[in-house]
Motif scaffolding. Sequence first.
Motif, short mmCIF file in Angstrom:
data_model
loop_
_atom_site.label_atom_id
_atom_site.label_comp_id
_atom_site.label_asym_id
_atom_site.label_seq_id
_atom_site.Cartn_x
_atom_site.Cartn_y
_atom_site.Cartn_z
N ILE A 56 0.84 -1.20 0.00
CA ILE A 56 0.00 0.00 0.00
C ILE A 56 0.87 1.25 0.00
O ILE A 56 0.60 2.21 -0.73
N ALA A 57 1.96 1.24 0.78
CA ALA A 57 2.88 2.38 0.81
C ALA A 57 3.50 2.60 -0.57
O ALA A 57 3.63 3.75 -1.02
N LEU A 58 3.86 1.53 -1.25
CA LEU A 58 4.42 1.65 -2.59
C LEU A 58 3.37 2.17 -3.59
O LEU A 58 3.68 2.98 -4.47
N TRP A 59 2.14 1.70 -3.46
CA TRP A 59 1.05 2.18 -4.32
C TRP A 59 0.85 3.68 -4.12
O TRP A 59 0.69 4.43 -5.09
N LEU A 60 0.85 4.12 -2.86
CA LEU A 60 0.69 5.55 -2.58
C LEU A 60 1.83 6.36 -3.20
O LEU A 60 1.60 7.42 -3.77
N ARG A 61 3.03 5.84 -3.12
CA ARG A 61 4.17 6.57 -3.67
C ARG A 61 4.12 6.63 -5.19
O ARG A 61 4.38 7.67 -5.80
N GLN A 62 3.76 5.53 -5.81
CA GLN A 62 3.78 5.46 -7.27
C GLN A 62 2.59 6.16 -7.91
O GLN A 62 2.74 6.87 -8.90
N TYR A 63 1.41 5.99 -7.36
CA TYR A 63 0.21 6.49 -8.01
C TYR A 63 -0.37 7.76 -7.40
O TYR A 63 -1.16 8.45 -8.04
N LYS A 64 -0.01 8.06 -6.16
CA LYS A 64 -0.58 9.23 -5.48
C LYS A 64 0.48 10.24 -5.06
O LYS A 64 0.15 11.24 -4.42
N ARG A 65 1.74 9.97 -5.38
CA ARG A 65 2.85 10.87 -5.03
C ARG A 65 2.88 11.21 -3.55
O ARG A 65 3.10 12.34 -3.16
N THR A 66 2.61 10.22 -2.74
CA THR A 66 2.61 10.39 -1.29
C THR A 66 3.58 9.39 -0.69
O THR A 66 3.36 8.18 -0.77
N LYS A 67 4.65 9.89 -0.09
CA LYS A 67 5.66 9.02 0.48
C LYS A 67 5.40 8.84 1.98
O LYS A 67 5.47 9.80 2.76
N VAL A 68 5.05 7.63 2.37
CA VAL A 68 4.85 7.28 3.78
C VAL A 68 5.49 5.93 4.04
O VAL A 68 5.68 5.13 3.13
N ASP A 69 5.80 5.70 5.28
CA ASP A 69 6.36 4.41 5.67
C ASP A 69 5.24 3.39 5.82
O ASP A 69 4.08 3.74 6.06
N ARG A 70 5.58 2.13 5.72
CA ARG A 70 4.58 1.06 5.84
C ARG A 70 3.91 1.07 7.20
O ARG A 70 2.72 0.78 7.32
N THR A 71 4.67 1.43 8.25
CA THR A 71 4.08 1.46 9.59
C THR A 71 3.04 2.57 9.72
O THR A 71 2.08 2.43 10.47
N THR A 72 3.22 3.65 8.97
CA THR A 72 2.23 4.73 8.97
C THR A 72 0.92 4.21 8.40
O THR A 72 -0.16 4.52 8.91
N VAL A 73 1.01 3.43 7.34
CA VAL A 73 -0.19 2.83 6.74
C VAL A 73 -0.87 1.93 7.76
O VAL A 73 -2.09 2.00 7.96
N GLY A 74 -0.11 1.10 8.44
CA GLY A 74 -0.67 0.19 9.43
C GLY A 74 -1.33 0.92 10.59
O GLY A 74 -2.43 0.56 11.03
N ARG A 75 -0.68 1.97 11.09
CA ARG A 75 -1.26 2.74 12.19
C ARG A 75 -2.55 3.42 11.76
O ARG A 75 -3.53 3.43 12.51
N ARG A 76 -2.59 3.96 10.55
CA ARG A 76 -3.80 4.65 10.09
C ARG A 76 -4.93 3.66 9.88
O ARG A 76 -6.08 3.95 10.22
N LEU A 77 -4.64 2.48 9.35
CA LEU A 77 -5.68 1.45 9.22
C LEU A 77 -6.24 1.07 10.58
O LEU A 77 -7.45 0.89 10.73
N LYS A 78 -5.37 0.98 11.57
CA LYS A 78 -5.81 0.64 12.93
C LYS A 78 -6.73 1.73 13.48
O LYS A 78 -7.76 1.44 14.09
N VAL A 79 -6.39 3.00 13.25
CA VAL A 79 -7.22 4.12 13.71
C VAL A 79 -8.57 4.08 13.02
O VAL A 79 -9.62 4.24 13.66
N TRP A 80 -8.57 3.86 11.71
CA TRP A 80 -9.84 3.83 10.97
C TRP A 80 -10.73 2.70 11.45
O TRP A 80 -11.93 2.84 11.55
N ARG A 81 -10.13 1.55 11.73
CA ARG A 81 -10.93 0.40 12.22
C ARG A 81 -11.51 0.70 13.59
O ARG A 81 -12.62 0.27 13.91
#
Length: 93
Positions: A56-81
């Motif tokens: 997901i982090a790679l998808w964000l970087r390649q298609y959305k020009r948003t550079k985040v770490d994989r742990t950021t993705v995991g933490r945000r998914l946890k917050v959303w859930r």
Amino acid sequence: MVTQHKYPQGELSQQLNEIREQRQLVRKRRYSRSRLDRYRAEIEALAEQGASWQEIALWLRQYKRTKVDRTTVGRRLKVWRALTPPDDTPYLE
């Protein structure tokens, strides 16, 4: 020589409980905006399809020009859930 003070136990317990309640209110986590929020639907859809946090982090970087770490993705998914009640049906179809 140590002087011992005699305080009523009930009064001390009540005061301690009041202090703990006050601290709990101060510590209450607040939801803050993330730059991932605008891509929430896509990120959750990718996660439901079995994509890893790294993918997901790679998808964000390649298609959305948003550079985040994989742990950021995991933490945000946890917050959303945590914000979404478990009996809610997903809004993605």
